[in-house]
Design a protein around this motif. Structure first.
Motif, PDB file in Angstrom:
ATOM      1  N   LEU A  28       0.815  -1.208   0.000  1.00 44.85           N
ATOM      2  CA  LEU A  28       0.000   0.000   0.000  1.00 44.85           C
ATOM      3  C   LEU A  28       0.849   1.257   0.000  1.00 44.85           C
ATOM      4  N   TRP A  29       0.505   2.168  -0.897  1.00 44.52           N
ATOM      5  CA  TRP A  29       1.051   3.516  -0.916  1.00 44.52           C
ATOM      6  C   TRP A  29      -0.128   4.465  -0.721  1.00 44.52           C
ATOM      7  N   LEU A  30      -0.059   5.292   0.307  1.00 47.56           N
ATOM      8  CA  LEU A  30      -1.175   6.161   0.650  1.00 47.56           C
ATOM      9  C   LEU A  30      -0.762   7.618   0.509  1.00 47.56           C
ATOM     10  N   LEU A  31      -1.566   8.379  -0.232  1.00 44.41           N
ATOM     11  CA  LEU A  31      -1.270   9.797  -0.404  1.00 44.41           C
ATOM     12  C   LEU A  31      -1.865  10.593   0.745  1.00 44.41           C
ATOM     13  N   ALA A  32      -1.038  11.440   1.354  1.00 46.51           N
ATOM     14  CA  ALA A  32      -1.469  12.281   2.463  1.00 46.51           C
ATOM     15  C   ALA A  32      -1.248  13.744   2.118  1.00 46.51           C
ATOM     16  N   ARG A  33      -2.017  14.606   2.748  1.00 45.72           N
ATOM     17  CA  ARG A  33      -1.915  16.036   2.476  1.00 45.72           C
ATOM     18  C   ARG A  33      -0.559  16.601   2.882  1.00 45.72           C
ATOM     19  N   ASP A  34      -0.032  16.120   4.017  1.00 46.36           N
ATOM     20  CA  ASP A  34       1.233  16.635   4.527  1.00 46.36           C
ATOM     21  C   ASP A  34       1.897  15.568   5.386  1.00 46.36           C
ATOM     22  N   ALA A  35       3.062  15.895   5.944  1.00 50.77           N
ATOM     23  CA  ALA A  35       3.833  14.922   6.711  1.00 50.77           C
ATOM     24  C   ALA A  35       3.097  14.457   7.968  1.00 50.77           C
ATOM     25  N   ARG A  36       2.383  15.353   8.617  1.00 48.14           N
ATOM     26  CA  ARG A  36       1.647  14.963   9.823  1.00 48.14           C
ATOM     27  C   ARG A  36       0.562  13.951   9.498  1.00 48.14           C
ATOM     28  N   ARG A  37      -0.173  14.222   8.430  1.00 46.00           N
ATOM     29  CA  ARG A  37      -1.230  13.301   8.020  1.00 46.00           C
ATOM     30  C   ARG A  37      -0.632  11.969   7.564  1.00 46.00           C
ATOM     31  N   ALA A  38       0.530  12.023   6.920  1.00 43.85           N
ATOM     32  CA  ALA A  38       1.200  10.794   6.488  1.00 43.85           C
ATOM     33  C   ALA A  38       1.546   9.919   7.691  1.00 43.85           C
ATOM     34  N   ALA A  39       2.032  10.539   8.759  1.00 41.22           N
ATOM     35  CA  ALA A  39       2.379   9.785   9.967  1.00 41.22           C
ATOM     36  C   ALA A  39       1.137   9.130  10.567  1.00 41.22           C
ATOM     37  N   GLU A  40       0.019   9.836  10.543  1.00 34.79           N
ATOM     38  CA  GLU A  40      -1.234   9.276  11.062  1.00 34.79           C
ATOM     39  C   GLU A  40      -1.667   8.063  10.256  1.00 34.79           C
ATOM     40  N   LEU A  41      -1.505   8.128   8.942  1.00 33.25           N
ATOM     41  CA  LEU A  41      -1.896   7.007   8.093  1.00 33.25           C
ATOM     42  C   LEU A  41      -0.989   5.798   8.321  1.00 33.25           C
ATOM     43  N   ARG A  42       0.303   6.034   8.507  1.00 35.56           N
ATOM     44  CA  ARG A  42       1.225   4.918   8.766  1.00 35.56           C
ATOM     45  C   ARG A  42       0.912   4.246  10.098  1.00 35.56           C
ATOM     46  N   GLU A  43       0.485   5.040  11.068  1.00 29.63           N
ATOM     47  CA  GLU A  43       0.123   4.467  12.360  1.00 29.63           C
ATOM     48  C   GLU A  43      -1.160   3.644  12.248  1.00 29.63           C
ATOM     49  N   ARG A  44      -2.087   4.136  11.450  1.00 26.17           N
ATOM     50  CA  ARG A  44      -3.372   3.446  11.292  1.00 26.17           C
ATOM     51  C   ARG A  44      -3.228   2.183  10.450  1.00 26.17           C
ATOM     52  N   PHE A  45      -2.346   2.248   9.430  1.00 28.62           N
ATOM     53  CA  PHE A  45      -2.150   1.118   8.523  1.00 28.62           C
ATOM     54  C   PHE A  45      -0.676   0.694   8.561  1.00 28.62           C
TER      55      PHE A  45
END
Length: 229
Positions: A28-45
């Motif tokens: 999975l590669w997930l696009l996030a708005r910014d670095a903070r949101r990217a970290a949240e997605l990595r924690e969730r998935f």
């Protein structure tokens, strides 16, 4: 192991789809708005990789990706993220039009352009989560419907262009779905929201998976999903 890049993975249809693909063990590669949101997605998935790029500013996506590692080969690019701003044509501002078109149409076009080399290498699949508004426009829905009609045109043109490269293209047209966006729509319409009246996000995710999992001898080009209640 198939590799997928998904926008809008943080909620609604995108989150359910991401969960299902993660359960299968796909990359999975997930696009996030910014670095903070990217970290949240990595924690969730856990195990997912992320890219940061603001769909609201598609002109900067190329620059942003130039500073990040992109997937070498992709089996699918799934455009789920979107926004809605309702209002009569006489009231909608240029800002509302530009924001809607950027997120719903220009950014998917630019993101697809940037990832086409990876999709061609993988003979991958581009899937656009469109909307019933991409087929019919109603009062107060002009900006959103225009963006989604444009998204249909983008998908149809891309399909014709990339067929010889082995890239498949699908548009999914969900009716009203029980997501956070639908809550916002009801607020803008001044109506009471009842999630039980609308399509479950999981039902749309299943339709997306059906298109992605179709055998190579078939291309599912358009799927319409409507509330069954």
């Amino acid at each position: 192991m198939a590799a997928h890049l998904i926008t809008g993975a943080g909620s609604g249809i995108g989150a359910v789809l991401t969960e299902k693909l993660a359960e299968r063990g796909d990359e999975l590669w997930l696009l996030a708005r910014d670095a903070r949101r990217a970290a949240e997605l990595r924690e969730r998935f856990p195990g997912a990789k992320t890219l940061a790029g603001d769909l609201g500013d598609p002109g900067k996506l190329s620059w942003a990706f130039g500073h990040q590692q992109l997937p070498v080969k992709l089996d699918s690019l799934v455009h789920v993220a979107g926004m809605v701003e309702l209002g009569p044509v006489g009231d909608l501002t240029v800002k509302a039009w530009q924001e809607t078109l950027n997120v719903n149409l220009v950014a998917p076009a630019e993101l697809t352009r940037l990832l086409l080399p990876s999709l061609r290498l993988g003979k991958g699949h581009v899937l656009f989560v469109n909307s019933g508004a991409g087929l019919n426009a109603h009062a107060d829905w002009s900006a959103y419907a225009a963006s989604k009609h444009g998204l249909k045109a983008l998908a149809d043109s891309l399909r014709a262009e990339e067929r010889t490269n082995g890239v498949r293209v699908t548009s999914v047209y969900p009716g009203r779905t029980a997501t956070a966006m639908q809550v916002k729509v009801h607020q803008q319409e001044g109506k009471e929201y009842d999630a039980d009246r609308w399509i479950e996000p999981e039902s749309v995710a299943k339709a997306i998976l059906a298109a992605l999992d179709a055998s190579r001898d078939a291309e599912i080009t358009d799927i319409t999903v409507r509330p069954g209640r």
